[in-house]
Design an enzyme around this catalytic site. Structure first.
Site, PDB file in Angstrom:
ATOM      1  N   ASP A  84      33.411 -13.147  27.860  1.00  0.00           N
ATOM      2  CA  ASP A  84      32.601 -12.630  28.947  1.00  0.00           C
ATOM      3  C   ASP A  84      33.406 -12.830  30.241  1.00  0.00           C
ATOM      4  OD1 ASP A  84      30.346 -11.760  30.422  1.00  0.00           O
ATOM      5  OD2 ASP A  84      29.679 -13.822  30.693  1.00  0.00           O
ATOM      6  N   ASP A  86      31.795 -13.095  34.010  1.00  0.00           N
ATOM      7  CA  ASP A  86      31.146 -13.943  35.010  1.00  0.00           C
ATOM      8  C   ASP A  86      30.822 -15.320  34.444  1.00  0.00           C
ATOM      9  OD1 ASP A  86      30.895 -12.069  37.265  1.00  0.00           O
ATOM     10  OD2 ASP A  86      29.623 -10.946  35.884  1.00  0.00           O
ATOM     11  N   ASP A 368      28.901 -17.713  28.838  1.00  0.00           N
ATOM     12  CA  ASP A 368      28.212 -18.814  29.526  1.00  0.00           C
ATOM     13  C   ASP A 368      26.722 -18.850  29.219  1.00  0.00           C
ATOM     14  OD1 ASP A 368      26.681 -17.734  32.375  1.00  0.00           O
ATOM     15  OD2 ASP A 368      28.017 -16.355  31.341  1.00  0.00           O
TER      16      ASP A 368
END
Length: 511
Positions: A84, A86, A368
């Site tokens: 990912d 961000d 995250d």
């Protein structure tokens, strides 16, 4: 045998038996025999426990750069690494949270006509922690453990903490049904929102502060429209937030010097790499150029932006679109292969695996968010998963403090003493145990405040892992605070979960 002799243990020392008070035998004796003990004797037991704890060496510090295993993971099996963007590849400064908060606050006033004085509110980074729940209908921000148990003392309406009596009046129980907490995941009514990513911290703060403003000024409001307005306001500002951050990338993004080394190691060992991110490519490109350099795309075999996870993992009717990078517009032609050097938008997991012939446990994907990033690929596609949890840095620093070690260590010993003596039936003993319970509660509150005064640790409650931790441990094979921590391990390293003690097993294998 007298009661005093019964609660001590005989040890052979210097060629003779001598009575030595021990925690282990005191615990067992109190739990198994309902006798009257003198006040002096119970107080001595307390002091013996405390002396025993104080004589113990404190645990060694936890390494901030450690990678922690929930499930056995052999990196020799991993051929493909996915990421990912961000808060996985990109770690933002608190300035981004301030920016999101301020932009969202202004939208509430300008678009939704909230009171002008709302603009005077200021972002409080220390108000909340990730992983909390918000009861949309009742307007309460709260912390739950892995059993959906309400954490009394960590339930707020606005900025006002609710008492146990108020909580019980609202819910009638200290735990919530699973369908109430996870209705949004099962296609039923959405009563609770799980705020599980770091972008949700400004949203939680704005929601709580606006509710408190209404209460302080005797302005009637309904919690459902308030939640919807704040959520819509925060969602609407992402394009503007992306433009501002991209123009001033150094002010908002933390540069990790170990990230280049991490990717060079993977490519030098012939690993395939890919990105799946919900962010637009123009935004990702600026950030990755800052983090890895102008040639950052040389590391990646597939780049997918605007993926709209978690739908990317579940909706096979969303075909890939290729991005025309000259005019930043998606093409209309069919995509039949995913090529290095090109950028793709939207798409779905089924096509990704078919086009690249990637399957199952040869993939390791990092994100995250335990649910939207990791749950589906772990549960339904057998991908291996890694969670990047930036809060670990702060939480481990708290764990490593001398104050926390002393407080939490004595808390564990005191809890054991309470547990062993709770069945003593005489009034004197009950009053002494009651005082121990009061001290234990004070220690619990103290350890909670070391992490966050309102909600404590992201990962645990007093006794259990949090709801967030349960998902983290279920959906992530490994977790760590940043990708570059993996540089400390061999590319062929095997991560093992810690063998925990089950409730019915020995407290320790080493007596």
């Amino acid at each position: 045998m007298s009661p005093r002799q019964g609660i001590t243990s005989l040890f052979l020392a210097s060629g003779r038996w001598r009575a030595v008070p021990t925690v282990r035998n005191t615990v067992g004796m109190c739990a198994s025999q309902k006798r009257e003990y003198s006040e002096d004797f119970l107080l001595k037991c307390y002091q013996d426990h405390k002396k025993l704890w104080e004589s113990k060496k404190m645990p060694e510090n936890v390494n901030l750069r450690s990678v922690f295993g929930n499930n056995e993971l052999d990196l020799r099996d991993i051929k493909i690494y996915g990421f990912d963007y961000d808060y996985t590849l990109a770690h933002y400064k608190v300035a981004v949270e301030n920016l999101i908060y301020d932009l969202g606050k202004n939208v509430l006033v300008s678009k939704y006509r909230y009171p002008e004085k709302i603009k005077n509110l200021q972002y409080n980074r220390d108000l909340a922690v990730r992983g909390l729940h918000y009861d949309i209908e009742k307007g309460l921000l709260m912390k739950l453990d892995q059993f959906q148990q309400l954490q009394i003392g960590s339930i707020y309406r606005g900025l006002t903490r609710l008492s146990q009596e108020e909580v019980m009046k609202i819910y009638g129980s200290r735990s919530l049904p699973l369908h109430y907490v996870e209705g949004h995941l099962k296609g039923t009514d959405t009563k609770m929102a799980h705020l599980a990513d770091l972008f949700s911290l400004p949203e939680m703060c704005l929601l709580s502060q606006v509710a408190q403003y209404f209460m302080d000024n005797d302005l009637p409001y309904h919690s459902v429209p308030l939640f919807n307005d704040v959520k819509a306001a925060i969602s609407s500002i992402h394009p503007e937030m992306h433009r501002i951050v991209a123009r001033n990338i150094e002010e908002y993004l933390i540069k990790d010097p170990g990230l280049v080394t991490f990717f060079e190691r993977l490519k030098n060992n012939n690993k395939e790499l890919f990105i799946i991110t919900n962010s637009p490519f123009s935004f990702v490109n600026v950030g990755m150029t800052y983090l890895l350099g102008e040639d950052w795309r040389q590391y990646f075999d597939v780049v997918i932006a605007s993926a709209k996870k978690p739908a990317f993992f579940t909706d096979s009717m969303r075909p890939f679109r290729e991005l025309n990078e000259e005019i930043l517009v998606q093409t209309w032609g069919p995509v039949t292969s995913l090529e290095k050097g090109k950028v793709y938008l939207e798409g779905n997991l089924k096509q990704l695996q078919e086009m690249k012939a990637w399957h199952g446990q040869e993939l390791l994907y990092f994100g995250d968010h335990p649910y939207s990033d990791l749950a589906d690929v772990s549960l339904n596609h057998s991908w291996r998963t890694g969670a990047i949890i930036w809060e670990l840095d702060y939480e481990i620093q708290c764990l490593n403090s001398v104050e926390y070690k002393k407080t939490s260590g004595w808390l564990v010993v005191l809890q054991s003493l309470i547990e062993s003596c709770q069945d003593l039936e005489d009034e004197t003993s009950r009053q002494i145990v009651k005082k121990w319970v009061e001290e234990r509660d004070q220690l619990r509150h103290k350890t909670k405040e070391m992490f966050n005064p309102q909600f404590g640790s992201v990962f645990r409650t007093h006794n259990n892992p949090t709801y967030f931790s349960r998902r983290l441990f279920r959906f992530a094979d490994i977790y760590t605070s940043r990708l570059s921590n993996l540089n400390d391990y061999s590319i062929n390293h095997t991560f093992y979960p810690r063998r925990g003690v089950l409730p019915h097993e020995y407290k320790s294998l080493f007596v």
